[in-house]
Write a protein that holds these residues in place. Structure first.
Motif, PDB file in Angstrom:
ATOM      1  N   ARG A  88      39.318  34.565  31.127  1.00  0.00           N
ATOM      2  CA  ARG A  88      39.352  34.750  29.672  1.00  0.00           C
ATOM      3  C   ARG A  88      39.477  36.236  29.389  1.00  0.00           C
ATOM      4  O   ARG A  88      38.486  36.927  29.158  1.00  0.00           O
ATOM      5  N   THR A  89      40.713  36.701  29.415  1.00  0.00           N
ATOM      6  CA  THR A  89      40.961  38.140  29.355  1.00  0.00           C
ATOM      7  C   THR A  89      40.666  38.756  27.997  1.00  0.00           C
ATOM      8  O   THR A  89      40.554  39.977  27.886  1.00  0.00           O
ATOM      9  N   PHE A  90      40.551  37.929  26.946  1.00  0.00           N
ATOM     10  CA  PHE A  90      40.173  38.435  25.634  1.00  0.00           C
ATOM     11  C   PHE A  90      38.690  38.202  25.346  1.00  0.00           C
ATOM     12  O   PHE A  90      38.237  38.401  24.228  1.00  0.00           O
ATOM     13  N   GLY A  91      37.953  37.754  26.341  1.00  0.00           N
ATOM     14  CA  GLY A  91      36.540  37.509  26.138  1.00  0.00           C
ATOM     15  C   GLY A  91      36.274  36.156  25.491  1.00  0.00           C
ATOM     16  O   GLY A  91      37.111  35.247  25.554  1.00  0.00           O
ATOM     17  N   TYR A  92      35.117  36.034  24.857  1.00  0.00           N
ATOM     18  CA  TYR A  92      34.662  34.753  24.313  1.00  0.00           C
ATOM     19  C   TYR A  92      34.565  34.759  22.790  1.00  0.00           C
ATOM     20  O   TYR A  92      33.967  33.844  22.213  1.00  0.00           O
ATOM     21  N   ASP A  93      35.122  35.761  22.141  1.00  0.00           N
ATOM     22  CA  ASP A  93      35.026  35.844  20.681  1.00  0.00           C
ATOM     23  C   ASP A  93      35.625  34.634  19.983  1.00  0.00           C
ATOM     24  O   ASP A  93      35.153  34.203  18.934  1.00  0.00           O
ATOM     25  N   ARG A  94      36.710  34.080  20.547  1.00  0.00           N
ATOM     26  CA  ARG A  94      37.402  32.965  19.890  1.00  0.00           C
ATOM     27  C   ARG A  94      36.504  31.740  19.760  1.00  0.00           C
ATOM     28  O   ARG A  94      36.773  30.864  18.923  1.00  0.00           O
ATOM     29  N   PHE A  95      35.432  31.642  20.560  1.00  0.00           N
ATOM     30  CA  PHE A  95      34.527  30.499  20.452  1.00  0.00           C
ATOM     31  C   PHE A  95      33.926  30.406  19.061  1.00  0.00           C
ATOM     32  O   PHE A  95      33.661  29.312  18.559  1.00  0.00           O
ATOM     33  N   GLN A  96      33.717  31.553  18.401  1.00  0.00           N
ATOM     34  CA  GLN A  96      33.208  31.549  17.029  1.00  0.00           C
ATOM     35  C   GLN A  96      34.151  30.809  16.094  1.00  0.00           C
ATOM     36  O   GLN A  96      33.727  30.072  15.208  1.00  0.00           O
ATOM     37  N   VAL A  97      35.446  31.018  16.279  1.00  0.00           N
ATOM     38  CA  VAL A  97      36.450  30.362  15.435  1.00  0.00           C
ATOM     39  C   VAL A  97      36.464  28.859  15.710  1.00  0.00           C
ATOM     40  O   VAL A  97      36.589  28.044  14.794  1.00  0.00           O
ATOM     41  N   LEU A  98      36.330  28.501  16.980  1.00  0.00           N
ATOM     42  CA  LEU A  98      36.286  27.082  17.341  1.00  0.00           C
ATOM     43  C   LEU A  98      35.084  26.404  16.703  1.00  0.00           C
ATOM     44  O   LEU A  98      35.188  25.283  16.189  1.00  0.00           O
ATOM     45  N   VAL A  99      33.935  27.075  16.708  1.00  0.00           N
ATOM     46  CA  VAL A  99      32.733  26.530  16.066  1.00  0.00           C
ATOM     47  C   VAL A  99      32.966  26.349  14.567  1.00  0.00           C
ATOM     48  O   VAL A  99      32.578  25.330  13.985  1.00  0.00           O
ATOM     49  N   ALA A 100      33.602  27.339  13.931  1.00  0.00           N
ATOM     50  CA  ALA A 100      33.891  27.232  12.502  1.00  0.00           C
ATOM     51  C   ALA A 100      34.797  26.037  12.224  1.00  0.00           C
ATOM     52  O   ALA A 100      34.595  25.300  11.249  1.00  0.00           O
ATOM     53  N   PHE A 101      35.790  25.823  13.080  1.00  0.00           N
ATOM     54  CA  PHE A 101      36.709  24.695  12.911  1.00  0.00           C
ATOM     55  C   PHE A 101      35.952  23.366  13.039  1.00  0.00           C
ATOM     56  O   PHE A 101      36.136  22.456  12.219  1.00  0.00           O
ATOM     57  N   VAL A 102      35.085  23.264  14.035  1.00  0.00           N
ATOM     58  CA  VAL A 102      34.295  22.048  14.228  1.00  0.00           C
ATOM     59  C   VAL A 102      33.354  21.829  13.045  1.00  0.00           C
ATOM     60  O   VAL A 102      33.179  20.698  12.574  1.00  0.00           O
ATOM     61  N   ASN A 103      32.746  22.904  12.555  1.00  0.00           N
ATOM     62  CA  ASN A 103      31.869  22.783  11.392  1.00  0.00           C
ATOM     63  C   ASN A 103      32.625  22.260  10.176  1.00  0.00           C
ATOM     64  O   ASN A 103      32.102  21.457   9.396  1.00  0.00           O
ATOM     65  N   GLY A 104      33.844  22.731   9.990  1.00  0.00           N
ATOM     66  CA  GLY A 104      34.663  22.250   8.881  1.00  0.00           C
ATOM     67  C   GLY A 104      34.947  20.761   9.006  1.00  0.00           C
ATOM     68  O   GLY A 104      34.858  20.007   8.021  1.00  0.00           O
ATOM     69  N   LEU A 105      35.294  20.310  10.215  1.00  0.00           N
ATOM     70  CA  LEU A 105      35.545  18.881  10.435  1.00  0.00           C
ATOM     71  C   LEU A 105      34.268  18.066  10.213  1.00  0.00           C
ATOM     72  O   LEU A 105      34.320  16.952   9.675  1.00  0.00           O
ATOM     73  N   ALA A 106      33.132  18.627  10.612  1.00  0.00           N
ATOM     74  CA  ALA A 106      31.856  17.930  10.401  1.00  0.00           C
ATOM     75  C   ALA A 106      31.574  17.737   8.920  1.00  0.00           C
ATOM     76  O   ALA A 106      31.046  16.695   8.503  1.00  0.00           O
ATOM     77  N   LEU A 107      31.933  18.728   8.121  1.00  0.00           N
ATOM     78  CA  LEU A 107      31.743  18.605   6.671  1.00  0.00           C
ATOM     79  C   LEU A 107      32.577  17.464   6.098  1.00  0.00           C
ATOM     80  O   LEU A 107      32.138  16.754   5.191  1.00  0.00           O
ATOM     81  N   PHE A 108      33.790  17.279   6.616  1.00  0.00           N
ATOM     82  CA  PHE A 108      34.621  16.149   6.191  1.00  0.00           C
ATOM     83  C   PHE A 108      33.906  14.836   6.502  1.00  0.00           C
ATOM     84  O   PHE A 108      33.870  13.918   5.671  1.00  0.00           O
ATOM     85  N   LEU A 109      33.356  14.712   7.700  1.00  0.00           N
ATOM     86  CA  LEU A 109      32.677  13.484   8.103  1.00  0.00           C
ATOM     87  C   LEU A 109      31.449  13.230   7.240  1.00  0.00           C
ATOM     88  O   LEU A 109      31.201  12.105   6.793  1.00  0.00           O
ATOM     89  N   ILE A 110      30.683  14.292   6.988  1.00  0.00           N
ATOM     90  CA  ILE A 110      29.481  14.149   6.160  1.00  0.00           C
ATOM     91  C   ILE A 110      29.842  13.654   4.764  1.00  0.00           C
ATOM     92  O   ILE A 110      29.215  12.733   4.225  1.00  0.00           O
ATOM     93  N   ALA A 111      30.856  14.268   4.167  1.00  0.00           N
ATOM     94  CA  ALA A 111      31.270  13.878   2.821  1.00  0.00           C
ATOM     95  C   ALA A 111      31.734  12.420   2.794  1.00  0.00           C
ATOM     96  O   ALA A 111      31.429  11.675   1.849  1.00  0.00           O
ATOM     97  N   ALA A 112      32.464  12.011   3.831  1.00  0.00           N
ATOM     98  CA  ALA A 112      32.954  10.629   3.885  1.00  0.00           C
ATOM     99  C   ALA A 112      31.794   9.638   3.970  1.00  0.00           C
ATOM    100  O   ALA A 112      31.798   8.590   3.295  1.00  0.00           O
ATOM    101  N   VAL A 113      30.788   9.956   4.771  1.00  0.00           N
ATOM    102  CA  VAL A 113      29.626   9.066   4.907  1.00  0.00           C
ATOM    103  C   VAL A 113      28.868   8.964   3.585  1.00  0.00           C
ATOM    104  O   VAL A 113      28.459   7.876   3.161  1.00  0.00           O
ATOM    105  N   ILE A 114      28.684  10.086   2.916  1.00  0.00           N
ATOM    106  CA  ILE A 114      27.962  10.085   1.633  1.00  0.00           C
ATOM    107  C   ILE A 114      28.711   9.247   0.598  1.00  0.00           C
ATOM    108  O   ILE A 114      28.106   8.452  -0.141  1.00  0.00           O
ATOM    109  N   ILE A 115      30.017   9.419   0.525  1.00  0.00           N
ATOM    110  CA  ILE A 115      30.820   8.655  -0.439  1.00  0.00           C
ATOM    111  C   ILE A 115      30.745   7.161  -0.130  1.00  0.00           C
ATOM    112  O   ILE A 115      30.631   6.315  -1.034  1.00  0.00           O
TER     113      ILE A 115
END
Length: 332
Positions: A88-115
């Motif tokens: 990983r020649t650019f280090g592990y910073d991109r993992f933060q972006v991956l977490v943000a993407f997963v969090n966004g998808l989780a919000l979609f799932l949460i909203a769908a369950v509530i509805i």
């Protein structure tokens, strides 16, 4: 002849573009937010079960995912500390972006369950203890405001922090909805207001979740960084750097929104100093486009990627094409 130059203007550390005080502050804030969220989540689950409020249970479920999201966000900051390595020649910073993407998808799932739950609750209303619901919702609002203020002071341009803030903001809105529903129920006894307000909060969450997924996905797909118009790079560099005849094969992307990188081919005039031009190009990329890390390939006469062999055979295409308009540079 082609000379590949790899230099980072300003001496930036390639493996840690987002470290130091700012990263440490973000990590501390997100850890505090996770602890506060986790503690109140347990109390809200009990309150939701006792009162029979879907709004409280939905908010508690949201807080559970918030706790997981905040904990994962904290772990992402910890992981980003690791230096780059051979894999990983650019280090592990991109993992933060991956977490943000997963969090966004989780919000979609949460909203769908509530509805979904709200629809069934409207079809078959159940009794709700308005007083208990009000007490727990007010306490939740106080906690959520505290957590929001903790995260509000962090770096809002960081996608990991944005994802955490959106989760907490969703909780805050959920608490407000639960308070409003409790007031209506205490005054009128009309229980459908509880699932109706839950749906309203879910829609608001969906809008924010879409923006987060869109922005994180853009980084993961290595789209051009925001605020950088690739079509402006060539004319600006040619006009600003003496001895530079043409720029092509321009690529710019982000490791994270805080770490932008670029590569390009630079065709220079015969006899020009390639090292000096490379330094000037990098200085302009940093000054004008906020690109802190760039790789520049110096060319004279032909472009190594446009045909011919590696020794500049006669069928190789010239790297400088006067007939091409500077307003429409190649971005291949």
């Amino acid at each position: 002849m082609s000379n590949h130059s790899h230099h980072d203007h300003g001496g930036h550390d390639h493996s840690h573009g987002f470290t130091g005080h700012a990263a440490g502050a973000n990590e501390t804030r997100i850890a505090v937010a996770a602890v506060l969220t986790g503690l109140f989540m347990a109390a809200e689950v009990v309150g939701g079960i006792v009162s029979g409020s879907l709004a409280l249970l939905a908010d508690a479920g949201h807080m559970l995912t918030d706790f997981a999201a905040l904990a994962l966000g904290w772990f992402a900051f910890r992981l980003a500390r690791k230096p780059s390595d051979a894999r990983r020649t650019f280090g592990y910073d991109r993992f933060q972006v991956l977490v943000a993407f997963v969090n966004g998808l989780a919000l979609f799932l949460i909203a769908a369950v509530i509805i979904y739950e709200a629809f069934h609750r409207l079809q078959a209303p159940s009794p709700i203890l308005g007083g208990t619901m009000m007490a727990v919702a007010v306490a939740g609002l106080v906690v959520n405001i505290g957590v929001f203020l903790v995260l509000h002071g962090a770096d809002r341009e960081n996608l990991n922090i944005r994802g955490a803030v959106l989760h907490v903001l969703g909780d805050l809105l959920g608490s407000v909805a639960a308070i409003l529903a409790a007031i209506v129920i205490l005054w009128t006894g009309w229980t459908p207001i509880d699932p109706i307000l839950s749906v309203l909060v879910s829609v608001i969450i969906l809008v924010s979740a879409w923006r987060l997924v869109r922005d994180a996905g853009h980084v993961l797909l290595e789209g051009a960084p925001g605020g950088i118009d690739i079509s402006e790079v060539e004319p600006h560099l040619v006009a600003s750097v003496p001895g530079l005849r043409e720029v092509h094969h321009v690529h710019a992307w982000s490791i994270t929104p805080e770490r932008t990188v670029a590569t390009l081919h630079a065709c220079i005039a015969d006899g020009a100093d390639g090292t000096a031009i490379t330094r000037s190009i990098k200085a302009e990329l940093s000054r004008r486009f906020a690109i802190g890390h760039a790789t520049v390939e110096i060319e004279r006469g032909v472009c190594a990627d446009d045909g011919g062999d590696h020794h500049g055979a006669p069928d190789a295409a010239p790297c400088h094409q006067p007939a091409r308009s500077a307003a429409a540079p190649s971005t291949r």
